[in-house]
Design a protein around this motif. Structure first.
Motif, PDB file in Angstrom:
ATOM      1  N   ARG A 184      37.091  23.648  -4.809  1.00 49.93           N
ATOM      2  CA  ARG A 184      37.082  22.207  -5.048  1.00 49.93           C
ATOM      3  C   ARG A 184      38.342  21.550  -4.505  1.00 49.93           C
ATOM      4  N   LEU A 187      37.965  21.223  -0.735  1.00 52.10           N
ATOM      5  CA  LEU A 187      37.084  20.119  -0.364  1.00 52.10           C
ATOM      6  C   LEU A 187      37.790  18.776  -0.525  1.00 52.10           C
ATOM      7  N   ASP A 188      38.620  18.652  -1.561  1.00 51.86           N
ATOM      8  CA  ASP A 188      39.326  17.394  -1.787  1.00 51.86           C
ATOM      9  C   ASP A 188      40.362  17.103  -0.708  1.00 51.86           C
ATOM     10  N   ASN A 207      33.605  15.522  -3.278  1.00 51.62           N
ATOM     11  CA  ASN A 207      35.050  15.590  -3.083  1.00 51.62           C
ATOM     12  C   ASN A 207      35.658  14.188  -3.150  1.00 51.62           C
ATOM     13  N   ASP A 208      36.987  14.116  -3.081  1.00 48.50           N
ATOM     14  CA  ASP A 208      37.677  12.836  -3.266  1.00 48.50           C
ATOM     15  C   ASP A 208      37.253  11.812  -2.220  1.00 48.50           C
TER      16      ASP A 208
END
Length: 376
Positions: A184, A187-188, A207-208
């Protein structure tokens, strides 16, 4: 000490089994085992490198005393750890027998750590470990209590496989949780949006970058009751279609399908979005699709990225950024307020540093190396 009943033994076993899947109930499971043995204290702990307070799940925890294990009492506990390390996994032992009663009774650890917690006689068992550390279970009795006998040591020996399995599962789940968190976080870091959805478009993770794109006012994509949706009706149908086609293609690799389209925003202030669907890798998560989202306008400043990538001077990088955006050589000279001959000199150096020979090749290369991560 009251004799343990079948009910109390099974309650302790059930607690340990539950704790394997839920760390929140592990302290309660350790307390159940303490009561089973009528102990003054019990703990499930790790000895080894990089210890912290979380490496001991104990009854009636004193954080200050726990910190002293890796603080001023560390030398004594290093000797204890080395002695325990020689005990085979699964074998029940008594600490004073392993470390030596005379040595143990004369240590600071005994007088300042064991005795203040009413820990005068204990039985323990090493459970699982690796070259850097190991986990063990220990139950203690107080000064006024009877010493552990053979029957009680046998009971711990019978419980040790359950304790071992509990820690094996916890260690495995800990690695899974770490891998999940790392995935995670990775992905961010991406500049483009990534959303994982199921076949009904329910969002499993975004993601962000995707969160920013989806929540922007009048964005081409949005959420409805936890599901990914497109603002325009035609785009919504296209979104559903590429997800369905991607899932069919995952099941039938030879099947040809369309996996991308452009979603239109609800106003000029937001860019259209390029949407691409890919099957989620691996067979453990069927019915999931990865949606990649990239804005089609609002090109980021590539100057610093191109300078680092090709070793360009600031002037060369500014020219490269303009050319990548479609600016002609003449317009670049006007924008940069330099002579056309100066721009041509910079262009020749760009050819040399990028290994290209024509302006079209240079522009194609520059547009293929957009940074995957947002600028810091």
């Amino acid at each position: 000490m009251s004799e343990p009943t079948l009910g109390t033994v099974m309650a302790a076993v059930d607690g340990l089994v539950a704790a394997a899947g839920d760390p929140a109930v592990l302290p309660g499971a350790v307390e159940d085992v303490r009561r089973l043995f009528s102990g003054s204290k019990a703990c499930l702990a790790r000895f080894g490198t990089d210890l912290d307070v979380g490496d001991a799940i104990a009854t009636d925890v004193d954080p200050g005393l726990q910190r002293r294990i890796s603080g001023d009492l560390k030398p004594d506990f290093q000797v204890l750890s080395a002695a325990i390390e020689r005990v085979p996994f699964g074998l029940v032992y008594q600490l004073h027998s392993v470390a030596g009663r005379e040595w143990l009774m004369n240590t600071r650890a005994f007088h300042e750590w064991f005795a203040p917690q009413d820990m005068y006689d204990g039985i323990a068992c090493r459970l699982v470990g690796d070259p850097q550390s190991y986990w063990f279970f220990d139950v203690q009795r107080g000064k006024s209590q009877p010493r552990f006998d053979t029957a009680e040591r046998d009971m711990l020996r019978l419980l040790s496989p359950v304790l071992t399995r509990t820690m094996e599962v916890r260690r495995h789940l800990g690695r899974v949780e770490l891998d999940r968190d790392m995935a995670r976080d990775t992905l961010d870091m991406l500049a483009d949006g990534v959303v994982i959805v199921d076949r009904d478009l329910t969002i499993i993770h975004a993601n962000d970058a995707a969160e920013r794109l989806i929540t922007a006012v009048r964005s081409a994509l949005l959420t409805r009751r936890g599901r990914l949706a497109a603002r325009q009706g035609d785009d919504q149908r296209a979104l559903k279609a590429i997800v369905a086609e991607t899932l069919l293609a995952h099941d039938s690799p030879l099947r040809r399908h369309s996996s991308s389209f452009v979603a239109r925003a609800g106003g000029r202030e937001q860019p259209a979005l390029s949407i691409c669907a890919l099957p989620f890798a691996g067979l453990r998560y069927p019915g999931r699709v990865v949606i990649a989202i990239k804005p089609l306008s609002g090109r980021p400043d590539m100057t610093d990225h191109l300078a680092r990538l090709f070793g360009l001077t600031p002037a060369e990088a500014r020219l490269a950024g303009l050319l990548a955006a479609g600016t002609t050589v003449a317009d670049a000279a006007s924008t940069l307020a330099v002579r056309l001959s100066t721009v041509r000199t910079h262009l020749a150096r760009l050819f040399q540093k990028t290994g290209t020979r024509q302006q079209s090749q240079l522009v194609a290369l520059l547009n293929s190396v957009s940074p995957p991560f947002p600028a810091a």
